[in-house]
Motif scaffolding. Structure first.
Motif, mmCIF file in Angstrom:
data_model
loop_
_atom_site.group_PDB
_atom_site.id
_atom_site.type_symbol
_atom_site.label_atom_id
_atom_site.label_comp_id
_atom_site.label_asym_id
_atom_site.label_seq_id
_atom_site.Cartn_x
_atom_site.Cartn_y
_atom_site.Cartn_z
ATOM 1 N N LEU A 5 -61.506 19.345 3.343
ATOM 2 C CA LEU A 5 -62.022 18.293 2.479
ATOM 3 C C LEU A 5 -61.645 18.601 1.043
ATOM 4 N N GLU A 6 -60.998 17.664 0.384
ATOM 5 C CA GLU A 6 -60.698 17.794 -1.044
ATOM 6 C C GLU A 6 -61.784 17.030 -1.809
ATOM 7 N N ALA A 7 -62.869 17.720 -2.104
ATOM 8 C CA ALA A 7 -64.027 17.087 -2.730
ATOM 9 C C ALA A 7 -63.695 16.462 -4.083
ATOM 10 N N ASP A 8 -62.705 17.018 -4.782
ATOM 11 C CA ASP A 8 -62.348 16.463 -6.088
ATOM 12 C C ASP A 8 -61.696 15.081 -5.967
ATOM 13 N N LYS A 9 -61.220 14.719 -4.783
ATOM 14 C CA LYS A 9 -60.650 13.391 -4.547
ATOM 15 C C LYS A 9 -61.702 12.380 -4.082
ATOM 16 N N CYS A 10 -62.856 12.864 -3.655
ATOM 17 C CA CYS A 10 -63.894 12.034 -3.062
ATOM 18 C C CYS A 10 -64.378 10.964 -4.049
ATOM 19 N N VAL A 11 -64.526 9.731 -3.517
ATOM 20 C CA VAL A 11 -65.019 8.616 -4.337
ATOM 21 C C VAL A 11 -66.441 8.212 -3.942
ATOM 22 N N ALA A 12 -67.100 9.031 -3.153
ATOM 23 C CA ALA A 12 -68.507 8.873 -2.789
ATOM 24 C C ALA A 12 -68.801 7.598 -2.010
ATOM 25 N N SER A 13 -67.884 7.198 -1.147
ATOM 26 C CA SER A 13 -68.126 5.995 -0.349
ATOM 27 C C SER A 13 -69.091 6.253 0.808
ATOM 28 N N GLY A 14 -69.162 7.483 1.266
ATOM 29 C CA GLY A 14 -70.077 7.841 2.344
ATOM 30 C C GLY A 14 -69.589 7.492 3.736
ATOM 31 N N GLN A 15 -68.388 6.987 3.847
ATOM 32 C CA GLN A 15 -67.871 6.582 5.153
ATOM 33 C C GLN A 15 -67.688 7.769 6.100
ATOM 34 N N CYS A 16 -67.370 8.926 5.562
ATOM 35 C CA CYS A 16 -67.214 10.110 6.401
ATOM 36 C C CYS A 16 -68.542 10.498 7.046
ATOM 37 N N VAL A 17 -69.619 10.355 6.317
ATOM 38 C CA VAL A 17 -70.950 10.684 6.834
ATOM 39 C C VAL A 17 -71.323 9.723 7.956
ATOM 40 N N VAL A 18 -71.025 8.447 7.773
ATOM 41 C CA VAL A 18 -71.308 7.450 8.799
ATOM 42 C C VAL A 18 -70.514 7.757 10.070
ATOM 43 N N ALA A 19 -69.263 8.157 9.904
ATOM 44 C CA ALA A 19 -68.390 8.416 11.053
ATOM 45 C C ALA A 19 -68.691 9.740 11.749
ATOM 46 N N ALA A 20 -69.058 10.762 10.981
ATOM 47 C CA ALA A 20 -69.236 12.108 11.555
ATOM 48 C C ALA A 20 -70.369 12.836 10.837
ATOM 49 N N VAL A 23 -70.636 16.636 10.693
ATOM 50 C CA VAL A 23 -69.579 17.373 10.012
ATOM 51 C C VAL A 23 -69.637 17.174 8.498
ATOM 52 N N PHE A 24 -70.114 16.006 8.047
ATOM 53 C CA PHE A 24 -70.140 15.685 6.621
ATOM 54 C C PHE A 24 -71.533 15.291 6.156
ATOM 55 N N ASP A 25 -71.796 15.563 4.897
ATOM 56 C CA ASP A 25 -73.003 15.100 4.212
ATOM 57 C C ASP A 25 -72.574 14.736 2.798
ATOM 58 N N GLN A 26 -73.518 14.316 1.977
ATOM 59 C CA GLN A 26 -73.228 13.997 0.580
ATOM 60 C C GLN A 26 -74.200 14.723 -0.323
#
Length: 64
Positions: A5-20, A23-26
């Motif tokens: 995960l490249e956190a510095d690229k993250c735009v905080a959409s939260g879609q990764c959390v919804v999908a998995a 594996v992911f949180d915010q």
């Protein structure tokens, strides 16, 4: 498989959390946090979905 995960690229959409969600949180700002760097076959489809829906292309899978 290893999740990267490249956190510095993250735009905080939260879609990764919804999908998995296993594996992911915010964090408090909505930036993705990786909960598991290694995933098994049972989580692979969810992580692939997270990769597909990430608007910032901030998630990758790699072999060890």
């Amino acid at each position: 498989m290893k999740v990267e995960l490249e956190a510095d690229k993250c735009v905080a959409s939260g879609q990764c959390v919804v999908a998995a969600m296993d594996v992911f949180d915010q964090d408090d700002d909505g930036i993705a946090i990786l909960l598991a760097e290694e995933v098994g076959d049972d989580q692979l489809d969810d992580v692939k979905e997270a990769i597909a829906v990430c608007p910032a292309a901030a998630i990758r899978l790699s072999r060890q």
